[in-house]
Enzyme design. Sequence first.
Site, PDB file in Angstrom:
ATOM      1  N   HIS A  79      43.791  12.296 -63.768  1.00 14.33           N
ATOM      2  CA  HIS A  79      43.152  11.483 -64.060  1.00 14.33           C
ATOM      3  C   HIS A  79      42.365  10.988 -62.523  1.00 14.33           C
ATOM      4  O   HIS A  79      41.234  11.867 -62.452  1.00 14.33           O
ATOM      5  CB  HIS A  79      43.380  10.173 -63.950  1.00 14.33           C
ATOM      6  N   HIS A 238      38.285  11.311 -73.419  1.00 15.90           N
ATOM      7  CA  HIS A 238      39.572  11.803 -72.507  1.00 15.90           C
ATOM      8  C   HIS A 238      39.911  13.056 -72.630  1.00 15.90           C
ATOM      9  O   HIS A 238      40.423  13.778 -71.182  1.00 15.90           O
ATOM     10  CB  HIS A 238      40.374  11.180 -73.113  1.00 15.90           C
ATOM     11  N   ASP A 242      40.503  14.918 -68.570  1.00 12.68           N
ATOM     12  CA  ASP A 242      41.532  15.267 -68.190  1.00 12.68           C
ATOM     13  C   ASP A 242      41.303  17.081 -67.864  1.00 12.68           C
ATOM     14  O   ASP A 242      42.022  17.389 -67.044  1.00 12.68           O
ATOM     15  CB  ASP A 242      42.919  15.502 -69.439  1.00 12.68           C
ATOM     16  N   HIS A 265      46.805  20.456 -71.312  1.00 11.35           N
ATOM     17  CA  HIS A 265      46.607  20.869 -69.863  1.00 11.35           C
ATOM     18  C   HIS A 265      47.529  22.181 -70.028  1.00 11.35           C
ATOM     19  O   HIS A 265      47.209  22.838 -69.255  1.00 11.35           O
ATOM     20  CB  HIS A 265      48.000  19.839 -69.009  1.00 11.35           C
TER      21      HIS A 265
END
EC number: 3.5.1.108
Length: 305
Positions: A79, A238, A242, A265
């Site tokens: 973030h 979001h 990311d 991720h």
Amino acid sequence: MIRQRTLKEIVKTTGVGLHSGRKVTLTLRPAAANTGIIYRRTDVNPPVDFPADPASVRDTMLCTALVNDQGVRISTVEHLNAALAGMGIDNAIIEVDAPEIPIMDGSASPFVYLLQQAGIQTLNAPKRFIRIKKPVRIEDGDKWAEFVPFNGFRMDFEIEFNHPAIDGDDQRLVFDFSSQGFVKEISRARTFGFMRDIEYLQSQNLCLGGSFDCAIVLDDYRILNEEGLRFDNEFVTHKVLDAIGDLYMAGHAIVGEFRAYKSGHGLNNQLLRAVLADQEAWEWATFEEEVGSPVAFAEPNMVLA
């Protein structure tokens, strides 16, 4: 020319670590041209540095974590890294006195505010972009992520959550990057999780800082936060936030289009490594004129509300 940027002032804040539940002090420091983004643990002796580099990312289980050969780590960098990307910061030293960046409210917005407090300093060195020259794709079962050439920085991200609280119409987002767009449309989107997962993690001594203050929490039927969502497509937004943070682990802004389906991720990092490992897939680019730049960054003196 489009120049590199750093911070004008040193800024500090404190928050809670998502996994430890402990207080963390975060300090952002200016750095000279061509330093890059460096994450530093100051609570170990001697301090340990992690350059923003895809190879520094060695754990993507619940967040993006930087880990060195000795097992020293800094978790939950994505973030803050997204905020650095959003504000076009090329050079900074990020210091923490704990094994993780504080979670704040679960979005990038508090970090954007911190960077605005610090102010932006332009440096007398050209900003170096990574320009995508050919498509590169990574797949994992039905999930995939790819880069294709594009004269800008575009994110095209789709999620697929079969949940009553997540509307099917709000599961895809196409975002053409600019600093202003990032701050207004992306930075405030919070991380999200399911109550059953959080309860399990806390039983394993993880996610001890997790709460309604730093995440959207769902049960099997609804959103449990009293205030609800900040915007209808906060979930996919979001995931874009990311991805912006994960991709900025390259240490440079990217000129290209990122497309993804159910990526996270791990896949984001694998794609970044695959691109940089293929010398025919990318090239360095600098831009003489702001007008000709394919990626729009905020003016250094411009305050983005």
